[in-house]
Motif scaffolding. Structure first.
Motif, mmCIF file in Angstrom:
data_model
loop_
_atom_site.group_PDB
_atom_site.id
_atom_site.type_symbol
_atom_site.label_atom_id
_atom_site.label_comp_id
_atom_site.label_asym_id
_atom_site.label_seq_id
_atom_site.Cartn_x
_atom_site.Cartn_y
_atom_site.Cartn_z
ATOM 1 N N VAL A 133 0.856 -1.187 0.000
ATOM 2 C CA VAL A 133 0.000 0.000 0.000
ATOM 3 C C VAL A 133 0.892 1.236 0.000
ATOM 4 O O VAL A 133 1.842 1.318 0.793
ATOM 5 N N VAL A 134 0.568 2.194 -0.864
ATOM 6 C CA VAL A 134 1.401 3.388 -1.002
ATOM 7 C C VAL A 134 0.524 4.626 -1.115
ATOM 8 O O VAL A 134 -0.503 4.616 -1.797
ATOM 9 N N ASN A 135 0.950 5.689 -0.452
ATOM 10 C CA ASN A 135 0.328 6.997 -0.640
ATOM 11 C C ASN A 135 0.949 7.612 -1.889
ATOM 12 O O ASN A 135 2.123 8.015 -1.874
ATOM 13 N N THR A 136 0.185 7.681 -2.954
ATOM 14 C CA THR A 136 0.730 8.132 -4.244
ATOM 15 C C THR A 136 0.945 9.638 -4.301
ATOM 16 O O THR A 136 1.470 10.142 -5.292
ATOM 17 N N ASP A 137 0.562 10.361 -3.262
ATOM 18 C CA ASP A 137 0.972 11.760 -3.148
ATOM 19 C C ASP A 137 2.451 11.861 -2.797
ATOM 20 O O ASP A 137 3.117 12.837 -3.133
ATOM 21 N N VAL A 138 2.954 10.840 -2.111
ATOM 22 C CA VAL A 138 4.347 10.834 -1.672
ATOM 23 C C VAL A 138 5.256 10.203 -2.720
ATOM 24 O O VAL A 138 6.351 10.695 -3.003
ATOM 25 N N TYR A 139 4.798 9.096 -3.307
ATOM 26 C CA TYR A 139 5.587 8.383 -4.302
ATOM 27 C C TYR A 139 4.725 8.086 -5.514
ATOM 28 O O TYR A 139 3.673 7.453 -5.404
ATOM 29 N N TRP A 146 7.585 -5.787 -4.554
ATOM 30 C CA TRP A 146 8.057 -5.794 -3.167
ATOM 31 C C TRP A 146 9.246 -4.858 -2.972
ATOM 32 O O TRP A 146 9.616 -4.555 -1.829
ATOM 33 N N ALA A 147 9.841 -4.385 -4.062
ATOM 34 C CA ALA A 147 10.945 -3.429 -3.942
ATOM 35 C C ALA A 147 10.510 -2.155 -3.235
ATOM 36 O O ALA A 147 11.341 -1.462 -2.638
ATOM 37 N N VAL A 148 9.238 -1.831 -3.293
ATOM 38 C CA VAL A 148 8.723 -0.639 -2.610
ATOM 39 C C VAL A 148 9.104 -0.635 -1.137
ATOM 40 O O VAL A 148 9.401 0.417 -0.562
ATOM 41 N N VAL A 149 9.126 -1.823 -0.521
ATOM 42 C CA VAL A 149 9.445 -1.889 0.908
ATOM 43 C C VAL A 149 10.802 -2.516 1.193
ATOM 44 O O VAL A 149 11.392 -2.263 2.249
ATOM 45 N N PHE A 150 11.328 -3.342 0.272
ATOM 46 C CA PHE A 150 12.599 -4.022 0.524
ATOM 47 C C PHE A 150 13.797 -3.311 -0.104
ATOM 48 O O PHE A 150 14.932 -3.518 0.323
ATOM 49 N N ASP A 151 13.553 -2.505 -1.133
ATOM 50 C CA ASP A 151 14.595 -1.685 -1.763
ATOM 51 C C ASP A 151 13.953 -0.353 -2.137
ATOM 52 O O ASP A 151 13.827 -0.005 -3.316
ATOM 53 N N PRO A 152 13.509 0.391 -1.129
ATOM 54 C CA PRO A 152 12.587 1.514 -1.365
ATOM 55 C C PRO A 152 13.230 2.720 -2.037
ATOM 56 O O PRO A 152 14.405 3.006 -1.840
ATOM 57 N N PRO A 153 12.422 3.428 -2.833
ATOM 58 C CA PRO A 153 12.879 4.692 -3.429
ATOM 59 C C PRO A 153 13.085 5.739 -2.338
ATOM 60 O O PRO A 153 12.543 5.623 -1.230
ATOM 61 N N ALA A 154 13.843 6.755 -2.664
ATOM 62 C CA ALA A 154 14.194 7.776 -1.681
ATOM 63 C C ALA A 154 12.964 8.428 -1.068
ATOM 64 O O ALA A 154 12.948 8.762 0.137
ATOM 65 N N LYS A 159 9.604 6.221 5.889
ATOM 66 C CA LYS A 159 8.151 6.407 5.967
ATOM 67 C C LYS A 159 7.401 5.085 5.744
ATOM 68 O O LYS A 159 6.203 5.088 5.489
ATOM 69 N N ILE A 160 8.120 3.964 5.847
ATOM 70 C CA ILE A 160 7.560 2.649 5.528
ATOM 71 C C ILE A 160 7.247 1.883 6.810
ATOM 72 O O ILE A 160 8.038 1.867 7.753
ATOM 73 N N ASN A 161 6.110 1.216 6.805
ATOM 74 C CA ASN A 161 5.750 0.298 7.882
ATOM 75 C C ASN A 161 5.717 -1.131 7.328
ATOM 76 O O ASN A 161 5.358 -1.361 6.175
ATOM 77 N N ILE A 162 6.072 -2.073 8.175
ATOM 78 C CA ILE A 162 5.962 -3.493 7.841
ATOM 79 C C ILE A 162 5.015 -4.134 8.850
ATOM 80 O O ILE A 162 5.262 -4.061 10.060
ATOM 81 N N VAL A 163 3.926 -4.715 8.374
ATOM 82 C CA VAL A 163 3.022 -5.427 9.279
ATOM 83 C C VAL A 163 3.760 -6.672 9.769
ATOM 84 O O VAL A 163 4.139 -7.523 8.959
ATOM 85 N N PRO A 164 3.982 -6.797 11.085
ATOM 86 C CA PRO A 164 4.905 -7.818 11.590
ATOM 87 C C PRO A 164 4.315 -9.218 11.743
ATOM 88 O O PRO A 164 4.432 -9.855 12.794
ATOM 89 N N ALA A 220 3.850 6.380 4.767
ATOM 90 C CA ALA A 220 3.608 6.641 3.346
ATOM 91 C C ALA A 220 3.504 5.342 2.553
ATOM 92 O O ALA A 220 3.056 5.353 1.407
ATOM 93 N N ALA A 221 3.911 4.232 3.175
ATOM 94 C CA ALA A 221 3.806 2.920 2.525
ATOM 95 C C ALA A 221 3.799 1.849 3.604
ATOM 96 O O ALA A 221 4.340 2.045 4.697
ATOM 97 N N THR A 222 3.197 0.722 3.269
ATOM 98 C CA THR A 222 3.174 -0.392 4.209
ATOM 99 C C THR A 222 2.903 -1.695 3.468
ATOM 100 O O THR A 222 2.272 -1.682 2.399
ATOM 101 N N THR A 223 3.398 -2.788 4.010
ATOM 102 C CA THR A 223 2.852 -4.078 3.602
ATOM 103 C C THR A 223 1.495 -4.178 4.278
ATOM 104 O O THR A 223 1.296 -3.627 5.361
ATOM 105 N N ASP A 224 0.558 -4.861 3.652
ATOM 106 C CA ASP A 224 -0.766 -4.911 4.287
ATOM 107 C C ASP A 224 -1.652 -5.925 3.583
ATOM 108 O O ASP A 224 -1.325 -6.440 2.508
ATOM 109 N N TRP A 225 -2.794 -6.160 4.213
ATOM 110 C CA TRP A 225 -3.823 -7.017 3.643
ATOM 111 C C TRP A 225 -4.814 -6.152 2.874
ATOM 112 O O TRP A 225 -5.023 -4.971 3.172
ATOM 113 N N ASN A 226 -5.443 -6.740 1.881
ATOM 114 C CA ASN A 226 -6.226 -5.949 0.928
ATOM 115 C C ASN A 226 -7.446 -5.274 1.539
ATOM 116 O O ASN A 226 -7.818 -4.165 1.143
#
Length: 343
Positions: A133-139, A146-154, A159-164, A220-226
């Motif tokens: 999940v991403v806030n497209t105002d930010v990115y 999965w690169a959004v959270v594992f190799d994220p853009p600047a 600003k990333i959360n990971i649901v643990p 601004a981004a997170t892993t998440d359920w739909n």
């Protein structure tokens, strides 16, 4: 008129099954922010049962609590990859919901699942996927990876959360590296470990409270359920959900009666109750996940019927893994990685 009809049918059902003395209590142990108040009120009014809901935040939390005993819960909602563990450890009661009156409403593909053949223990509660999940105002770049959270853009770093939820995170990192679900390949898992450890400093949190914090701008981004993602978008259209092209999970949570339940007959009534299409739709309308009950679509909110978060494109189904219990060897390796990531 529908309520009167429902009450009349309920009375007939009770009279014919010997469960007429349904009055009393029911204690449900469920994921937080996941239980429809409307559904609970309808059940309480129909059967004169007082329902108490206690929340948990993860499969591991729920399993540990039930293992301890003395919890006082009647029903819990383990995910399908955990349910075989509950069954093997004797934590759930064999109530044969697959033979209950409303079992005829289960979708064929969910009536005899590998994790509970013949539905001897469980009833489908919700179905979903794991994605980004991403806030497209930010990115404003591509988010279907999965690169959004594992190799994220600047723009997203810090600003990333990971649901643990351990298995979700490990599975996502395995798919990111082109591996297969439940892999115990140590070369692959070293890559997974290195990726997660390197990415962690670029995250701001590892927590479950994604709806409030994505909408509020804390993340601004997170892993998440739909379903969670849909609830976020309905509050802020700039928040978008994507199923990563590298692969993703399809999962279900399932209602079970606990072995040491004190209100077994009321719990059985509840399992049958949530297999009614109108009641299953109440679950979905609140949590925003699909369900395994046919006919429920007629009662679903209009905004769910075409929601991109709920619909899985046919071309992506080939990259999906149905969630399952991994072998002990793999699970032990995942736990080691996860323990290191928590340091």
């Amino acid at each position: 008129m529908r309520l009167k009809t429902t009450l009349a049918v309920a009375a007939m059902f009770l009279a014919t099954t010997g469960l007429a003395r349904a009055e009393g209590e029911l204690n449900i142990f469920n994921w937080g922010n996941y239980t429809s108040p409307e559904l609970i009120k309808k059940f309480e009014d129909t059967y004169k049962v007082k329902v108490t809901i206690t929340d948990y935040d993860s499969n591991d939390t729920a399993l540990a609590k039930v293992r301890q005993g003395g919890h006082g819960f009647d029903i819990a909602m383990p995910s399908q990859n955990y349910l075989p563990i509950w069954i093997e450890e004797g934590l759930v009661l064999e109530t044969n919901p697959g033979q209950m009156e409303n079992a005829k409403n289960m979708l064929p593909e969910w009536a005899d699942p590998e994790f509970d053949p013949g539905r001897k223990y469980s009833v489908p509660w919700a179905l979903g996927t794991v994605g980004v999940v991403v806030n497209t105002d930010v990115y404003k770049g591509p988010i279907d990876t999965w690169a959004v959270v594992f190799d994220p853009p600047a723009e997203l770093q810090g600003k990333i959360n990971i649901v643990p939820e351990m298995n979700d995170v490990i599975h996502a990192a395995i798919k990111f590296h082109g591996g297969e679900m439940c892999s115990a390949d140590k070369t692959l898992l070293k890559q997974v470990r290195d990726t997660l450890v390197a990415a962690k400093p670029l995250w701001v949190a590892m927590e479950y409270s994604t709806i409030e914090k994505m909408v509020g701008g804390d993340f601004a981004a997170t892993t998440d359920w739909n379903g969670s993602a849909l609830r976020q978008r309905l509050q802020n259209p700039k928040i978008q959900f994507a199923l990563p092209k590298e692969g993703f999970q399809l999962w279900s949570d399932n209602a079970v009666v606990l072995k040491d339940a004190k209100n077994v007959e009321n719990a059985k009534l509840f399992l049958n109750f949530i297999m009614d299409p109108e009641n299953a739709a109440m679950i979905s309308a609140f949590s925003r996940y699909a369900n395994g009950i046919k006919g429920s679509e007629a009662f679903m909110p209009e905004d769910m019927k075409t929601a991109p978060e709920v619909m899985v494109p046919a071309d992506l189904l080939a990259t999906a893994d149905y969630s399952k219990t991994c072998p002990p060897e793999a699970q032990e390796l995942y736990t080691r990685i996860w323990t290191e990531l928590q340091k």
